[in-house]
Design a protein around this motif. Structure first.
Motif, PDB file in Angstrom:
ATOM      1  N   UNK A   1       0.832  -1.213   0.000  1.00  0.00           N
ATOM      2  CA  UNK A   1       0.000   0.000   0.000  1.00  0.00           C
ATOM      3  C   UNK A   1       0.864   1.260   0.000  1.00  0.00           C
ATOM      4  N   UNK A   2       1.996   1.229   0.722  1.00  0.00           N
ATOM      5  CA  UNK A   2       2.911   2.377   0.711  1.00  0.00           C
ATOM      6  C   UNK A   2       3.423   2.631  -0.712  1.00  0.00           C
ATOM      7  N   UNK A   3       3.749   1.551  -1.428  1.00  0.00           N
ATOM      8  CA  UNK A   3       4.186   1.699  -2.814  1.00  0.00           C
ATOM      9  C   UNK A   3       3.113   2.329  -3.685  1.00  0.00           C
ATOM     10  N   UNK A   4       1.855   1.911  -3.467  1.00  0.00           N
ATOM     11  CA  UNK A   4       0.746   2.475  -4.259  1.00  0.00           C
ATOM     12  C   UNK A   4       0.574   3.959  -3.940  1.00  0.00           C
ATOM     13  N   UNK A   5       0.715   4.329  -2.659  1.00  0.00           N
ATOM     14  CA  UNK A   5       0.623   5.747  -2.296  1.00  0.00           C
ATOM     15  C   UNK A   5       1.705   6.556  -3.003  1.00  0.00           C
ATOM     16  N   UNK A   6       2.936   5.998  -3.075  1.00  0.00           N
ATOM     17  CA  UNK A   6       4.010   6.723  -3.757  1.00  0.00           C
ATOM     18  C   UNK A   6       3.673   6.914  -5.228  1.00  0.00           C
ATOM     19  N   UNK A   7       3.074   5.883  -5.862  1.00  0.00           N
ATOM     20  CA  UNK A   7       2.721   6.021  -7.281  1.00  0.00           C
ATOM     21  C   UNK A   7       1.679   7.112  -7.468  1.00  0.00           C
ATOM     22  N   UNK A   8       0.659   7.151  -6.592  1.00  0.00           N
ATOM     23  CA  UNK A   8      -0.382   8.196  -6.702  1.00  0.00           C
ATOM     24  C   UNK A   8       0.230   9.576  -6.534  1.00  0.00           C
ATOM     25  N   UNK A   9       1.195   9.705  -5.596  1.00  0.00           N
ATOM     26  CA  UNK A   9       1.813  11.006  -5.372  1.00  0.00           C
ATOM     27  C   UNK A   9       2.639  11.447  -6.571  1.00  0.00           C
ATOM     28  N   UNK A  10       3.308  10.486  -7.226  1.00  0.00           N
ATOM     29  CA  UNK A  10       4.076  10.835  -8.419  1.00  0.00           C
ATOM     30  C   UNK A  10       3.141  11.355  -9.508  1.00  0.00           C
ATOM     31  N   UNK A  11       1.958  10.747  -9.634  1.00  0.00           N
ATOM     32  CA  UNK A  11       0.989  11.233 -10.623  1.00  0.00           C
ATOM     33  C   UNK A  11       0.540  12.644 -10.271  1.00  0.00           C
ATOM     34  N   UNK A  12       0.327  12.908  -8.965  1.00  0.00           N
ATOM     35  CA  UNK A  12      -0.054  14.266  -8.555  1.00  0.00           C
ATOM     36  C   UNK A  12       1.024  15.269  -8.926  1.00  0.00           C
ATOM     37  N   UNK A  13       2.299  14.889  -8.735  1.00  0.00           N
ATOM     38  CA  UNK A  13       3.393  15.798  -9.080  1.00  0.00           C
ATOM     39  C   UNK A  13       3.364  16.116 -10.572  1.00  0.00           C
ATOM     40  N   UNK A  14       3.074  15.096 -11.400  1.00  0.00           N
ATOM     41  CA  UNK A  14       2.943  15.339 -12.839  1.00  0.00           C
ATOM     42  C   UNK A  14       1.839  16.338 -13.135  1.00  0.00           C
ATOM     43  N   UNK A  15       0.680  16.139 -12.480  1.00  0.00           N
ATOM     44  CA  UNK A  15      -0.462  17.035 -12.736  1.00  0.00           C
ATOM     45  C   UNK A  15      -0.117  18.467 -12.371  1.00  0.00           C
ATOM     46  N   UNK A  16       0.513  18.656 -11.183  1.00  0.00           N
ATOM     47  CA  UNK A  16       0.840  20.008 -10.747  1.00  0.00           C
ATOM     48  C   UNK A  16       1.895  20.631 -11.668  1.00  0.00           C
ATOM     49  N   UNK A  17       2.879  19.816 -12.091  1.00  0.00           N
ATOM     50  CA  UNK A  17       3.929  20.365 -12.957  1.00  0.00           C
ATOM     51  C   UNK A  17       3.345  20.794 -14.299  1.00  0.00           C
ATOM     52  N   UNK A  18       2.457  19.979 -14.863  1.00  0.00           N
ATOM     53  CA  UNK A  18       1.843  20.375 -16.139  1.00  0.00           C
ATOM     54  C   UNK A  18       0.934  21.583 -15.958  1.00  0.00           C
ATOM     55  N   UNK A  19       0.281  21.685 -14.790  1.00  0.00           N
ATOM     56  CA  UNK A  19      -0.541  22.868 -14.531  1.00  0.00           C
ATOM     57  C   UNK A  19       0.328  24.123 -14.511  1.00  0.00           C
ATOM     58  N   UNK A  20       1.495  24.033 -13.823  1.00  0.00           N
ATOM     59  CA  UNK A  20       2.356  25.207 -13.655  1.00  0.00           C
ATOM     60  C   UNK A  20       2.958  25.659 -14.985  1.00  0.00           C
ATOM     61  N   UNK A  21       3.371  24.694 -15.817  1.00  0.00           N
ATOM     62  CA  UNK A  21       4.062  25.053 -17.050  1.00  0.00           C
ATOM     63  C   UNK A  21       3.171  24.924 -18.281  1.00  0.00           C
ATOM     64  N   UNK A  22       1.861  24.694 -18.072  1.00  0.00           N
ATOM     65  CA  UNK A  22       0.953  24.587 -19.199  1.00  0.00           C
ATOM     66  C   UNK A  22       0.577  25.954 -19.740  1.00  0.00           C
ATOM     67  N   UNK A  23      -0.166  25.996 -20.855  1.00  0.00           N
ATOM     68  CA  UNK A  23      -0.498  27.281 -21.467  1.00  0.00           C
ATOM     69  C   UNK A  23      -1.536  28.090 -20.679  1.00  0.00           C
ATOM     70  N   UNK A  24      -2.445  27.444 -19.924  1.00  0.00           N
ATOM     71  CA  UNK A  24      -3.507  28.194 -19.241  1.00  0.00           C
ATOM     72  C   UNK A  24      -3.570  27.823 -17.764  1.00  0.00           C
TER      73      UNK A  24
END
Lengths: 166, 103
Positions: free
Chosen positions: B32-55
């Motif tokens: 379960x700890x491994x699954x939590x880390x995977x979900x957090x990595x996906x969140x980091x992707x979402x936030x990074x694309x939000x920050x550097x996206x066009x809108x």
């Protein structure tokens, strides 16, 4: 790509490596907290203040505590005699390395096309609140129902039934 | 290397570490700890694309990350409840010993 980013990235990666590799399960949970904190600081570095503090509240405040509770309730801190890794660990490691190779290749291939993000977005908590009750009100309600269902479901699943068959 | 590529590489690394943990550990809580880390990595992707996206003012990636955090919290609660229930039934959290579907 400044100094702060490298420090936070190193903190996050070391924390998650320790969470996966350490033998004692309680130490793994503590290393997981370090990884969560590193990710929250990376969110703050990305100018996403609300998501960063939500990460601290939800993950460090709730999920890490929940993991520690589960470890103590299941006596999971006792290291098993025959090792902490499963019999098929080599295949799992191979799959994870292959996934990282594909993801890293994709990122490095598209790296020159990615935007620099010249303007810092100015998003206040007020903007997020207005969006949550405006455009995203239906997902918000669905998440509310989901959290209620998960709360009741987790209690029912973990509840001790004394009358049940042994 | 652009800043976005750096964040994406960190997210890919954390995702792979979480995947390796979920696939190689014996203890169900560590999976379960491994699954939590995977979900957090996906969140980091979402936030990074939000920050550097066009809108970024449209808040799409930020909202995805916030809802993902909420769903991950629900997942953690139910998952750990299941682990406690299994431990009460089988007196172990070792996934290699859970090889029967019949209780």
């Amino acid at each position: 790509m400044n100094f702060v980013f490298y420090v936070l990235a190193a903190l996050t990666v070391v924390g998650s490596l320790a969470a996966v590799l350490l033998k004692n399960t309680v130490h793994c949970a503590l290393a997981l907290t370090v990884a969560f904190a590193g990710l929250a600081l990376l969110f703050l570095d990305l100018d996403a203040q609300f998501a960063g503090f939500a990460q601290i509240l939800v993950y460090i405040g709730a999920v890490a505590i929940l993991v520690v509770f589960a470890i103590l309730l299941t006596k999971g801190s006792e290291t098993p005699k025959d090792g902490v890794f499963s019999k098929t660990w080599l295949a799992g490691l191979f799959v994870a390395a292959a996934v990282f190779a594909v993801l890293g290749w994709a990122v490095l291939q598209t790296a020159p096309m990615l935007s620099k993000g010249a303007t810092v977005p100015t998003v206040t908590v007020q903007d997020i609140g207005i969006a949550l009750i405006g455009r995203y009100v239906l997902p918000l309600e669905i998440v509310a129902v989901l959290l209620t269902a998960a709360l009741i479901g987790a209690v029912i699943v973990a509840m001790h039934d004394k009358e049940g068959a042994k | 290397m652009t800043p976005l590529a750096g964040f994406l590489l960190v997210a890919a690394l954390v995702f792979s570490i979480g995947l390796a943990g979920a696939l190689t550990r014996r203890n169900a809580i560590l999976v379960l700890i491994g699954i939590e880390l995977m979900l957090n990595a996906a969140n980091l992707n979402l936030i990074a694309f939000w920050r550097y996206g066009p809108h970024p003012e449209a808040l799409t990636g930020m909202m995805f990350a916030i809802f993902s955090i909420a769903v991950a919290a629900a997942e953690a609660a139910v998952g750990l409840g299941l682990v406690i229930s299994i431990h009460r039934h089988a007196h172990t959290t070792d996934l290699d010993q859970m090889n029967r579907m019949k209780g």
